[in-house]
Scaffold this motif. Structure first.
Motif, PDB file in Angstrom:
ATOM      1  N   ASN A  31       0.824  -1.209   0.000  1.00  0.00           N
ATOM      2  CA  ASN A  31       0.000   0.000   0.000  1.00  0.00           C
ATOM      3  C   ASN A  31       0.861   1.263   0.000  1.00  0.00           C
ATOM      4  OD1 ASN A  31      -2.429  -1.418  -0.003  1.00  0.00           O
ATOM      5  ND2 ASN A  31      -2.541  -1.489   2.228  1.00  0.00           N
ATOM      6  N   LYS A  32       1.974   1.210   0.691  1.00  0.00           N
ATOM      7  CA  LYS A  32       2.911   2.340   0.696  1.00  0.00           C
ATOM      8  C   LYS A  32       3.476   2.559  -0.702  1.00  0.00           C
ATOM      9  CE  LYS A  32       7.183   3.995   2.884  1.00  0.00           C
ATOM     10  NZ  LYS A  32       8.228   3.691   3.902  1.00  0.00           N
ATOM     11  N   ALA A  33       3.839   1.486  -1.381  1.00  0.00           N
ATOM     12  CA  ALA A  33       4.380   1.592  -2.737  1.00  0.00           C
ATOM     13  C   ALA A  33       3.338   2.161  -3.705  1.00  0.00           C
ATOM     14  CB  ALA A  33       4.855   0.219  -3.212  1.00  0.00           C
ATOM     15  N   PHE A  34       2.094   1.727  -3.546  1.00  0.00           N
ATOM     16  CA  PHE A  34       1.016   2.233  -4.403  1.00  0.00           C
ATOM     17  C   PHE A  34       0.800   3.729  -4.166  1.00  0.00           C
ATOM     18  CE2 PHE A  34      -3.571   3.043  -5.127  1.00  0.00           C
ATOM     19  CZ  PHE A  34      -3.631   2.730  -6.478  1.00  0.00           C
ATOM     20  N   LEU A  35       0.877   4.149  -2.910  1.00  0.00           N
ATOM     21  CA  LEU A  35       0.744   5.566  -2.564  1.00  0.00           C
ATOM     22  C   LEU A  35       1.842   6.386  -3.228  1.00  0.00           C
ATOM     23  CD1 LEU A  35      -0.954   7.411  -0.599  1.00  0.00           C
ATOM     24  CD2 LEU A  35       0.868   7.048   1.064  1.00  0.00           C
ATOM     25  N   LYS A  36       3.059   5.903  -3.159  1.00  0.00           N
ATOM     26  CA  LYS A  36       4.202   6.612  -3.756  1.00  0.00           C
ATOM     27  C   LYS A  36       4.057   6.704  -5.263  1.00  0.00           C
ATOM     28  CE  LYS A  36       9.250   6.619  -3.781  1.00  0.00           C
ATOM     29  NZ  LYS A  36      10.475   5.936  -3.277  1.00  0.00           N
ATOM     30  N   GLU A  37       3.610   5.628  -5.885  1.00  0.00           N
ATOM     31  CA  GLU A  37       3.452   5.598  -7.339  1.00  0.00           C
ATOM     32  C   GLU A  37       2.367   6.570  -7.806  1.00  0.00           C
ATOM     33  OE1 GLU A  37       1.242   2.708 -10.572  1.00  0.00           O
ATOM     34  OE2 GLU A  37       2.020   1.820  -8.723  1.00  0.00           O
ATOM     35  N   THR A  38       1.242   6.613  -7.097  1.00  0.00           N
ATOM     36  CA  THR A  38       0.096   7.397  -7.548  1.00  0.00           C
ATOM     37  C   THR A  38       0.284   8.893  -7.285  1.00  0.00           C
ATOM     38  OG1 THR A  38      -1.253   5.475  -6.951  1.00  0.00           O
ATOM     39  CG2 THR A  38      -2.428   7.494  -7.526  1.00  0.00           C
ATOM     40  N   LEU A  39       1.044   9.241  -6.266  1.00  0.00           N
ATOM     41  CA  LEU A  39       1.280  10.654  -5.943  1.00  0.00           C
ATOM     42  C   LEU A  39       2.601  11.136  -6.533  1.00  0.00           C
ATOM     43  CD1 LEU A  39       0.153  10.738  -2.191  1.00  0.00           C
ATOM     44  CD2 LEU A  39      -1.157  11.431  -4.209  1.00  0.00           C
ATOM     45  N   CYS A  40       3.012  10.556  -7.652  1.00  0.00           N
ATOM     46  CA  CYS A  40       4.359  10.773  -8.187  1.00  0.00           C
ATOM     47  C   CYS A  40       4.616  12.196  -8.671  1.00  0.00           C
ATOM     48  CB  CYS A  40       4.635   9.779  -9.315  1.00  0.00           C
ATOM     49  SG  CYS A  40       3.494   9.920 -10.715  1.00  0.00           S
ATOM     50  N   LYS A  41       3.556  12.996  -8.914  1.00  0.00           N
ATOM     51  CA  LYS A  41       3.757  14.365  -9.387  1.00  0.00           C
ATOM     52  C   LYS A  41       4.185  15.312  -8.266  1.00  0.00           C
ATOM     53  CE  LYS A  41       0.430  14.160 -13.215  1.00  0.00           C
ATOM     54  NZ  LYS A  41      -0.809  14.748 -13.785  1.00  0.00           N
ATOM     55  N   ASN A  42       4.125  14.835  -7.033  1.00  0.00           N
ATOM     56  CA  ASN A  42       4.474  15.655  -5.878  1.00  0.00           C
ATOM     57  C   ASN A  42       5.743  15.130  -5.215  1.00  0.00           C
ATOM     58  OD1 ASN A  42       1.876  17.429  -5.402  1.00  0.00           O
ATOM     59  ND2 ASN A  42       1.148  15.367  -5.851  1.00  0.00           N
ATOM     60  N   ASP A  43       6.362  15.974  -4.404  1.00  0.00           N
ATOM     61  CA  ASP A  43       7.468  15.528  -3.563  1.00  0.00           C
ATOM     62  C   ASP A  43       6.882  14.845  -2.339  1.00  0.00           C
ATOM     63  OD1 ASP A  43       9.457  16.556  -5.215  1.00  0.00           O
ATOM     64  OD2 ASP A  43       9.323  18.541  -4.300  1.00  0.00           O
ATOM     65  N   ILE A  44       7.192  13.558  -2.165  1.00  0.00           N
ATOM     66  CA  ILE A  44       6.618  12.778  -1.072  1.00  0.00           C
ATOM     67  C   ILE A  44       7.707  12.414  -0.074  1.00  0.00           C
ATOM     68  CG2 ILE A  44       5.202  10.788  -0.457  1.00  0.00           C
ATOM     69  CD1 ILE A  44       4.382  10.592  -3.358  1.00  0.00           C
ATOM     70  N   ASN A  45       7.425  12.644   1.196  1.00  0.00           N
ATOM     71  CA  ASN A  45       8.337  12.285   2.275  1.00  0.00           C
ATOM     72  C   ASN A  45       7.625  11.307   3.202  1.00  0.00           C
ATOM     73  OD1 ASN A  45      10.253  14.481   1.482  1.00  0.00           O
ATOM     74  ND2 ASN A  45       8.555  15.764   2.152  1.00  0.00           N
ATOM     75  N   PHE A  46       8.282  10.203   3.534  1.00  0.00           N
ATOM     76  CA  PHE A  46       7.692   9.191   4.407  1.00  0.00           C
ATOM     77  C   PHE A  46       8.356   9.263   5.780  1.00  0.00           C
ATOM     78  CE2 PHE A  46       6.856   7.594   0.155  1.00  0.00           C
ATOM     79  CZ  PHE A  46       5.533   7.175   0.249  1.00  0.00           C
ATOM     80  N   TYR A  47       7.514   9.397   6.810  1.00  0.00           N
ATOM     81  CA  TYR A  47       8.025   9.495   8.173  1.00  0.00           C
ATOM     82  C   TYR A  47       7.300   8.504   9.075  1.00  0.00           C
ATOM     83  CZ  TYR A  47       9.869  14.006   6.571  1.00  0.00           C
ATOM     84  OH  TYR A  47      10.523  14.987   5.865  1.00  0.00           O
ATOM     85  N   THR A  48       8.034   8.012  10.066  1.00  0.00           N
ATOM     86  CA  THR A  48       7.444   7.193  11.119  1.00  0.00           C
ATOM     87  C   THR A  48       7.752   7.841  12.459  1.00  0.00           C
ATOM     88  OG1 THR A  48       7.699   5.136   9.870  1.00  0.00           O
ATOM     89  CG2 THR A  48       7.425   4.936  12.246  1.00  0.00           C
ATOM     90  N   ILE A  49       6.722   8.002  13.278  1.00  0.00           N
ATOM     91  CA  ILE A  49       6.899   8.531  14.631  1.00  0.00           C
ATOM     92  C   ILE A  49       6.454   7.462  15.613  1.00  0.00           C
ATOM     93  CG2 ILE A  49       6.129  10.248  16.314  1.00  0.00           C
ATOM     94  CD1 ILE A  49       5.965  12.280  14.124  1.00  0.00           C
ATOM     95  N   ASN A  50       7.347   7.096  16.508  1.00  0.00           N
ATOM     96  CA  ASN A  50       7.041   6.073  17.498  1.00  0.00           C
ATOM     97  C   ASN A  50       6.230   6.675  18.641  1.00  0.00           C
ATOM     98  OD1 ASN A  50       8.486   3.979  16.175  1.00  0.00           O
ATOM     99  ND2 ASN A  50      10.405   4.892  16.903  1.00  0.00           N
ATOM    100  N   ASN A  51       4.942   6.467  18.568  1.00  0.00           N
ATOM    101  CA  ASN A  51       4.040   7.031  19.578  1.00  0.00           C
ATOM    102  C   ASN A  51       2.713   6.299  19.488  1.00  0.00           C
ATOM    103  OD1 ASN A  51       2.505   8.754  21.307  1.00  0.00           O
ATOM    104  ND2 ASN A  51       3.876  10.457  20.787  1.00  0.00           N
ATOM    105  N   LYS A  52       2.027   6.129  20.582  1.00  0.00           N
ATOM    106  CA  LYS A  52       0.715   5.483  20.563  1.00  0.00           C
ATOM    107  C   LYS A  52      -0.420   6.503  20.590  1.00  0.00           C
ATOM    108  CE  LYS A  52       0.541   4.761  25.591  1.00  0.00           C
ATOM    109  NZ  LYS A  52       0.379   3.742  26.675  1.00  0.00           N
ATOM    110  N   HIS A  53      -0.089   7.770  20.809  1.00  0.00           N
ATOM    111  CA  HIS A  53      -1.108   8.818  20.886  1.00  0.00           C
ATOM    112  C   HIS A  53      -1.234   9.487  19.512  1.00  0.00           C
ATOM    113  CE1 HIS A  53      -1.311   8.261  25.176  1.00  0.00           C
ATOM    114  NE2 HIS A  53       0.000   8.440  25.263  1.00  0.00           N
ATOM    115  N   ILE A  54      -2.087   8.944  18.665  1.00  0.00           N
ATOM    116  CA  ILE A  54      -2.173   9.352  17.265  1.00  0.00           C
ATOM    117  C   ILE A  54      -2.628  10.802  17.131  1.00  0.00           C
ATOM    118  CG2 ILE A  54      -3.360   8.919  15.080  1.00  0.00           C
ATOM    119  CD1 ILE A  54      -3.512   5.960  15.945  1.00  0.00           C
TER     120      ILE A  54
END
Length: 284
Positions: free
Chosen positions: A204-227
């Protein structure tokens, strides 16, 4: 051609949402539907309403709705002239959520734009009851504009997701085409206690990156349980000017909006908020 539905109750908040939409989509050839569902206005004072007066009150309210929509259209054309836009007005003796759902299906609407609140403008609530109903029951992306939110180009977009559900290509394409003219940066944020993704999440992450390809996309992970707290903090610390979330079962947005009482929602949104609708909601 983009098809945009803008429900209105002719309030200041509704006019602010209209203003935002007309500036956001100014580069796209679009059909814009201004809609007023006036059934609630008929029954607003039931102590004075009788069987004998119902038809006359309905006629008066319907004529007033049509006149207000015509005045709105004239004002819009004068203030935001744009040869790319074609306008339609719809006044309906119906409930807002039902009429919005009908128009979405009949006209194949791409996106609904509306204020987070209407005339009541209850300060304690993040969303008014009408906006929440549309978010919950209408199968269409919804862009909600907060009160007093001035238009700003969506150059920095936050997209929190847990990657657990497959995204709709049409909706991601909408997001891509909305933001790419502004050369937007899209920050995809995964809030989790674990950095490891399952195979489904990776796909699903790969599909997101492929479909939003016209934009600059940055992927981040934050270790936290309080969304919710993490999202609010990220918005304030990174000058985010649009929030995007997917509304489906087991998503961050589902947990925030529909598993808490309305008056306890803690997502403090002061920027435009795009809810993508991944699955058909429960029927009314």
């Amino acid at each position: 051609m983009r098809k945009i539905l803008i429900p209105t109750d002719f309030s200041v908040n509704a006019m602010n949402a209209i203003s935002y939409a007309l500036q956001l989509f100014k580069y796209e050839v679009s059909i814009i539907y201004f809609m007023h569902a006036y059934q609630d206005d008929i029954y607003i004072n039931e102590t004075l309403l009788t069987r004998e007066t119902l038809s006359e009150v309905t006629r008066i309210v319907g004529e007033q709705s049509k006149k207000q929509l015509e005045d709105l259209l004239k004002q819009v054309k004068e203030k935001y002239p744009n040869p790319r836009f074609t306008y339609r007005i719809i006044c309906s003796n119906n409930l807002l959520v039902d009429e919005a759902d009908n128009i979405v299906n009949e006209e194949n609407i791409d996106i609904i734009v509306m204020g987070t609140k209407g005339k009541t403008n209850e300060r304690k609530l993040t969303f008014g009851s009408h906006t929440l109903q549309v978010l919950k029951y209408v199968e269409c992306p919804i862009l909600s504009i907060p009160s007093n939110c001035n238009y700003a180009k969506p150059k920095h977009v936050l997209f929190p997701t847990n990657y657990l559900i497959p995204f709709k290509r049409r909706e991601l394409k909408l997001l891509c085409e909305m933001t790419s003219p502004f050369r937007a940066n899209i920050d995809v944020l995964y809030v989790s206690k674990s950095n490891k993704l399952s195979l489904r999440q990776e796909d699903n992450k790969a599909f997101l990156k492929e479909t939003l390809c016209k934009n600059d996309i940055n992927f981040y992970t934050i270790n936290n349980k309080h969304i919710t707290d993490t999202i609010n903090t990220y918005i304030s610390e990174n000058k985010i000017n649009m929030l995007v979330m997917v509304n489906t079962r087991h998503s961050h947005l589902e947990n925030i909006l529909f598993q808490s009482p309305i008056d306890k929602i803690s997502l403090n949104i002061s920027i435009p908020f795009l809810a993508l609708q991944n699955i058909k909601r429960v029927s009314l």
